[in-house]
Design an enzyme around this catalytic site. Structure first.
Site, short mmCIF file in Angstrom:
data_model
loop_
_atom_site.label_atom_id
_atom_site.label_comp_id
_atom_site.label_asym_id
_atom_site.label_seq_id
_atom_site.Cartn_x
_atom_site.Cartn_y
_atom_site.Cartn_z
N CYS A 85 17.00 14.85 -9.76
CA CYS A 85 18.04 14.74 -8.72
C CYS A 85 17.73 13.62 -7.72
O CYS A 85 18.45 13.44 -6.73
CB CYS A 85 18.19 16.07 -7.99
SG CYS A 85 16.84 16.44 -6.86
N HIS A 140 6.15 -0.60 -2.48
CA HIS A 140 5.65 0.08 -3.68
C HIS A 140 5.60 1.60 -3.52
O HIS A 140 4.94 2.29 -4.31
CB HIS A 140 4.27 -0.47 -4.07
CG HIS A 140 4.32 -1.89 -4.56
ND1 HIS A 140 3.21 -2.67 -4.67
CD2 HIS A 140 5.36 -2.65 -4.95
CE1 HIS A 140 3.57 -3.88 -5.11
NE2 HIS A 140 4.85 -3.88 -5.29
N LEU A 194 -10.48 -11.39 2.73
CA LEU A 194 -11.95 -11.42 2.63
C LEU A 194 -12.36 -12.68 1.86
O LEU A 194 -13.28 -13.39 2.24
CB LEU A 194 -12.45 -10.18 1.90
CG LEU A 194 -13.96 -9.92 1.88
CD1 LEU A 194 -14.47 -9.70 3.31
CD2 LEU A 194 -14.28 -8.70 1.02
N ASN A 222 0.83 -1.21 0.00
CA ASN A 222 0.00 0.00 0.00
C ASN A 222 0.86 1.26 0.00
O ASN A 222 1.90 1.30 0.66
CB ASN A 222 -0.94 -0.01 1.22
CG ASN A 222 -1.84 -1.24 1.22
OD1 ASN A 222 -2.02 -1.89 0.19
ND2 ASN A 222 -2.37 -1.57 2.38
C1 BV8 Z 1 8.80 -5.57 -11.42
C2 BV8 Z 1 1.95 1.30 -6.61
C3 BV8 Z 1 11.04 -6.07 -12.16
C4 BV8 Z 1 1.33 2.25 -7.58
C5 BV8 Z 1 1.69 -0.97 -7.53
C6 BV8 Z 1 5.78 -12.35 -12.91
C7 BV8 Z 1 4.65 -12.84 -13.47
C8 BV8 Z 1 3.73 -11.95 -14.12
C9 BV8 Z 1 3.96 -10.57 -14.16
C10 BV8 Z 1 5.09 -10.09 -13.58
C11 BV8 Z 1 6.01 -10.98 -12.98
N1 BV8 Z 1 7.02 -10.22 -12.50
C12 BV8 Z 1 6.79 -8.91 -12.79
C13 BV8 Z 1 5.61 -8.80 -13.44
C14 BV8 Z 1 5.02 -7.56 -13.91
C15 BV8 Z 1 4.22 -6.82 -12.84
C16 BV8 Z 1 3.05 -7.65 -12.38
O1 BV8 Z 1 3.09 -8.31 -11.37
N2 BV8 Z 1 1.97 -7.56 -13.18
C17 BV8 Z 1 0.72 -8.24 -12.77
C18 BV8 Z 1 -0.43 -7.31 -13.10
C19 BV8 Z 1 0.60 -9.55 -13.46
N3 BV8 Z 1 5.05 -6.45 -11.70
C20 BV8 Z 1 5.79 -5.32 -11.79
O2 BV8 Z 1 5.83 -4.60 -12.77
C21 BV8 Z 1 6.62 -4.96 -10.56
N4 BV8 Z 1 7.97 -4.63 -10.94
O3 BV8 Z 1 8.44 -6.72 -11.56
O4 BV8 Z 1 10.06 -5.09 -11.68
C22 BV8 Z 1 11.47 -6.96 -10.98
C23 BV8 Z 1 11.42 -8.34 -11.03
C24 BV8 Z 1 11.86 -9.10 -9.94
C25 BV8 Z 1 12.32 -8.54 -8.81
C26 BV8 Z 1 12.34 -7.19 -8.79
C27 BV8 Z 1 11.88 -6.39 -9.88
C28 BV8 Z 1 6.08 -3.69 -9.86
C29 BV8 Z 1 4.70 -3.90 -9.38
C30 BV8 Z 1 4.27 -2.69 -8.52
C31 BV8 Z 1 3.26 -1.83 -9.24
N5 BV8 Z 1 2.74 -0.81 -8.32
N6 BV8 Z 1 1.26 -0.01 -6.68
C32 BV8 Z 1 -0.15 2.49 -7.30
O5 BV8 Z 1 -0.65 2.02 -6.26
O6 BV8 Z 1 -0.75 3.19 -8.14
S1 BV8 Z 1 0.85 -2.48 -7.56
C33 BV8 Z 1 -0.66 -2.23 -6.72
O7 BV8 Z 1 -1.49 -3.27 -7.15
C34 BV8 Z 1 -0.60 -2.38 -5.22
O8 BV8 Z 1 0.55 -1.81 -4.66
C35 BV8 Z 1 -0.64 -3.89 -5.04
O9 BV8 Z 1 0.64 -4.43 -5.18
C36 BV8 Z 1 -1.44 -4.33 -6.22
C37 BV8 Z 1 -2.85 -4.55 -5.77
O10 BV8 Z 1 -2.88 -5.80 -5.17
P1 BV8 Z 1 -3.54 -5.96 -3.73
O11 BV8 Z 1 -2.95 -4.97 -2.79
O12 BV8 Z 1 -3.47 -7.39 -3.42
O13 BV8 Z 1 -5.06 -5.46 -3.96
P2 BV8 Z 1 -6.23 -6.21 -4.76
O14 BV8 Z 1 -7.30 -5.21 -4.95
O15 BV8 Z 1 -5.71 -6.93 -5.93
O16 BV8 Z 1 -6.75 -7.32 -3.71
C38 BV8 Z 1 -7.35 -6.88 -2.52
C39 BV8 Z 1 -7.51 -8.14 -1.66
O17 BV8 Z 1 -8.07 -7.71 -0.42
C40 BV8 Z 1 -8.45 -9.17 -2.26
O18 BV8 Z 1 -7.88 -10.46 -2.06
C41 BV8 Z 1 -9.75 -9.00 -1.45
O19 BV8 Z 1 -10.37 -10.24 -1.23
C42 BV8 Z 1 -9.20 -8.49 -0.13
N7 BV8 Z 1 -10.13 -7.63 0.62
C43 BV8 Z 1 -11.01 -6.70 0.13
N8 BV8 Z 1 -11.67 -6.10 1.18
C44 BV8 Z 1 -11.17 -6.66 2.33
C45 BV8 Z 1 -10.17 -7.62 1.98
N9 BV8 Z 1 -9.49 -8.35 2.87
C46 BV8 Z 1 -9.82 -8.14 4.20
N10 BV8 Z 1 -10.75 -7.22 4.62
C47 BV8 Z 1 -11.45 -6.49 3.72
N11 BV8 Z 1 -12.37 -5.61 4.15
#
Ligand code: BV8
Length: 239
Positions: free
Chosen positions: A125, A114, A208, A97
């Site tokens: 810079c 993140h 959830l 987050n």
């Molecule tokens: C990178 C900041 C190289 C900005 C974010 C391998 C396989 C496939 C793809 C990739 C891979 N490796 C890399 C990739 C590419 C990509 C990626 O993963 N793409 C996905 C879409 C497939 N990753 C990247 O580009 C990353 N960089 O890989 O660089 C590298 C490689 C290796 C080592 C180092 C570097 C960078 C990714 C970061 C992007 N920036 N955020 C912004 O916020 O605008 S990501 C952003 O989305 C969040 O930070 C978070 O990470 C993600 C959202 O996921 P969640 O937080 O899980 O949220 P979501 O809504 O999905 O789920 C919510 C959950 O809560 C649900 O399960 C729900 O049931 C639950 N919930 C809901 N309400 C409740 C609850 N639980 C409890 N109580 C409730 N009330």
């Protein structure tokens, strides 16, 4: 689990959902990524192409954040941090987050892998400074005095997450890995549970609904974080 004293917690958008901050991929299709295309707003290419739209997107989320409040799940993790420290244990709290609700709930050590929405980084810079107002391309960097380089201090898709070495070291040292409110859809964060298993940690998912990588967890606790997280912390350090 109650014996575990070296705990690694990974949080995602779900822990801030009950504070009114949208999640990204919720089933109802109302998540942030259902309304805004991440590839048009959360990549360095998008920022180079159309900085106004990208900055306006983060202005909207920054204003939402400034009017949000931490919830009982955030406060429970702050309690866990101090209770484990009292017992000679430790909590490593890593969050995906970009909000500051963990800190506002009293967590002293939070690793924002993140980035942080309430900070701006200068692309010229590399200075990082607190930034609470809207951000526009004409804003000057207070360090190098130049305009046009300031961006939210967040990690965009295709960019290297922050503190990966620290995270790997903490995973190797911990006894218990717990993922809270994350769908396991974004890497490398979604890969931490597999790493934790490889290092022999017990693994637990608190969510959830089951995450994409739910089968990798030894234990699962489903329900809203406001109910599940305080109950889990009480079990771990209560009494
Ligand atoms: C990178 C900041 C190289 C900005 C974010 C391998 C396989 C496939 C793809 C990739 C891979 N490796 C890399 C990739 C590419 C990509 C990626 O993963 N793409 C996905 C879409 C497939 N990753 C990247 O580009 C990353 N960089 O890989 O660089 C590298 C490689 C290796 C080592 C180092 C570097 C960078 C990714 C970061 C992007 N920036 N955020 C912004 O916020 O605008 S990501 C952003 O989305 C969040 O930070 C978070 O990470 C993600 C959202 O996921 P969640 O937080 O899980 O949220 P979501 O809504 O999905 O789920 C919510 C959950 O809560 C649900 O399960 C729900 O049931 C639950 N919930 C809901 N309400 C409740 C609850 N639980 C409890 N109580 C409730 N009330």
């Amino acid at each position: 689990m109650s014996a575990s004293r070296k705990v690694f917690v990974l949080t995602g958008a779900g822990i801030s959902a009950e504070s009114g901050l949208g999640t990204f991929r919720d089933k109802g299709g109302q998540g942030i990524w259902a309304r805004f295309d991440p590839m048009k707003l959360a990549t360095p290419e998008a920022f180079a192409r159309d900085p106004e739209s990208v900055l306006a997107f983060y202005d909207l989320r920054r204003r939402n954040l400034l009017s949000a409040r931490p919830n009982v799940a955030h406060f429970a993790l702050a309690r866990l941090e101090s209770a484990l420290a009292e017992r000679g244990g430790s909590l490593t709290l890593v969050t995906q987050n970009i909000d500051d609700l963990h800190e506002r709930a009293g967590s002293a050590s939070v690793v924002h892998m993140h980035g942080e929405l309430l900070k701006a980084r200068c692309g010229r810079c590399e200075a990082v400074r607190p930034w609470l107002d809207d951000l526009s391309p004409s804003d000057l960097c207070s360090d190098c005095g130049r305009a046009g380089g300031l961006r939210p201090h967040v990690v965009w898709f295709g960019e290297m997450p922050l503190a990966m070495d620290l995270i790997d070291r903490a995973l190797r040292k911990a006894e218990l890995f717990v993922a809270i409110g994350t769908s396991g859809a974004v890497y490398p964060a979604a890969g931490f549970v597999a790493e934790a298993r490889a290092y022999g940690l017990r693994t637990c998912e608190i969510n959830l609904e089951a995450a994409d990588n739910a089968d990798l967890f030894d234990e699962q606790r489903l329900g809203p974080a406001s109910a599940t997280v305080p109950a889990w912390v009480e079990e771990l350090v209560g009494g």
